[in-house]
Design an enzyme around this catalytic site. Structure first.
Site, mmCIF file in Angstrom:
data_model
loop_
_atom_site.group_PDB
_atom_site.id
_atom_site.type_symbol
_atom_site.label_atom_id
_atom_site.label_comp_id
_atom_site.label_asym_id
_atom_site.label_seq_id
_atom_site.Cartn_x
_atom_site.Cartn_y
_atom_site.Cartn_z
ATOM 1 N N VAL A 145 -16.993 -15.454 35.541
ATOM 2 C CA VAL A 145 -15.928 -15.449 34.532
ATOM 3 C C VAL A 145 -15.150 -14.142 34.713
ATOM 4 C CG1 VAL A 145 -15.383 -15.383 32.052
ATOM 5 C CG2 VAL A 145 -17.257 -16.831 32.885
ATOM 6 N N LEU A 150 -16.767 -17.886 26.694
ATOM 7 C CA LEU A 150 -16.248 -18.837 27.693
ATOM 8 C C LEU A 150 -17.265 -19.117 28.798
ATOM 9 C CD1 LEU A 150 -12.526 -17.637 27.936
ATOM 10 C CD2 LEU A 150 -13.433 -19.675 26.789
ATOM 11 N N GLY A 151 -18.065 -18.114 29.141
ATOM 12 C CA GLY A 151 -19.122 -18.334 30.127
ATOM 13 C C GLY A 151 -20.123 -19.360 29.616
ATOM 14 N N TYR A 153 -28.643 -16.862 30.032
ATOM 15 C CA TYR A 153 -29.081 -18.226 30.348
ATOM 16 C C TYR A 153 -30.156 -18.716 29.378
ATOM 17 C CZ TYR A 153 -26.287 -18.007 34.570
ATOM 18 O OH TYR A 153 -25.231 -17.913 35.433
#
Lengths: 176, 176
Positions: B113, B122-123, B154
């Site tokens: 990103v 947004l990621g 993550y």
């Protein structure tokens, strides 16, 4: 990101990393054929998936839908099967495959050796053939996910767990 | 082997795992368009690789051979790019891709990103789109290799490091 990029930019090793013969369409491993069948390696994707499922059964893996197994083989970048040949009789005794972007990365899946043929170095030879083929295709980043009891097996082949702290991660459905 | 097999056998989740709109050929994320450009997601593989390299430059990644980047995109199972659209002007601000056997496993690579667009969620949205698309293709085992500083990123998306002790491993040239 330095780790990834150094691998991306690295050139294929010029030193041989295996003593095995190269795979054209297939290769044979020398053994004492008076007492043991010859061991054959093949890159042919035309594998009898029922024979493969028998092999997976033998190591205790759960059954998978045949349709999906066929598709997975078809869309794997590399498939190497290992066979015992005795005269005209050929028996599937090992299997491995890899997904790849055909450029930078490959990930090895479904490494299996029949219990009767374990402990003879055949799993290592199968993996050496995988690595050799992937390297010959200019794949620099060869990865896998290892169950705890096989981490040392892969370590002996040159694989390192969590290099520079990089973690293998799996997405869990409904874990959020 | 129980972990792998339970994933192989699992059915796609019926519960939505993302609030994002689905990707037909592309999807838009709602934002305040009076002050910010609209964010567009696309699965189109026809990406200007020079624009992609600019994006990768912006986050400090080393240059990769353009020919190999093109090939990697072509042979990725899924590519999702993220764009800022202001009127007729469209700018590449994010990218991710996944390799796969089209059946069981996918591995996500090259998540990026643009720094100017980081810290806005947004990621995460890009990754949710990846997961959603892979799940819609009946891929049950979604994996990745995370640098140490993005493991928590993550984790928030439902990825777990080293589940049941499974280790991500990388083969090192000449390490033997």
């Amino acid at each position: 990101m330095s780790f990834w990029k150094s691998l991306f930019n690295s050139q294929p090793s010029t030193s041989a990393t295996t003593t095995a013969v190269g795979l054209g369409s297939q290769a044979a491993l020398e053994r004492d054929s008076s007492t043991e069948g010859q061991i054959i390696f093949s890159k042919d994707k035309e594998i009898d998936v029922y024979e493969l499922e028998e092999l997976c059964d033998a190591v205790g893996w759960s059954r998978r839908p045949i349709r999906k197994v066929k598709k997975a083989i078809q869309f794997s970048f590399l498939v190497i099967s290992m066979w015992e040949q005795r005269g005209a009789y050929r028996r599937l005794i090992g299997f491995s495959r890899a997904t790849s972007d055909h450029a930078f990365n490959a990930t090895i899946w479904d490494v299996v050796v029949h219990p009767e043929f374990q402990g003879q170095g055949l799993g290592k030879e199968l993996m050496r053939q995988m690595i050799k083929e992937l390297r010959s295709e200019d794949i620099s980043n060869i990865t896998l996910f290892a169950d705890p009891h096989v981490v040392d097996f892969y370590r002996q082949l040159g694989f390192r767990p969590d290099p520079e702290g990089i973690k293998g991660m799996f997405w869990y459905p409904n874990s959020r």
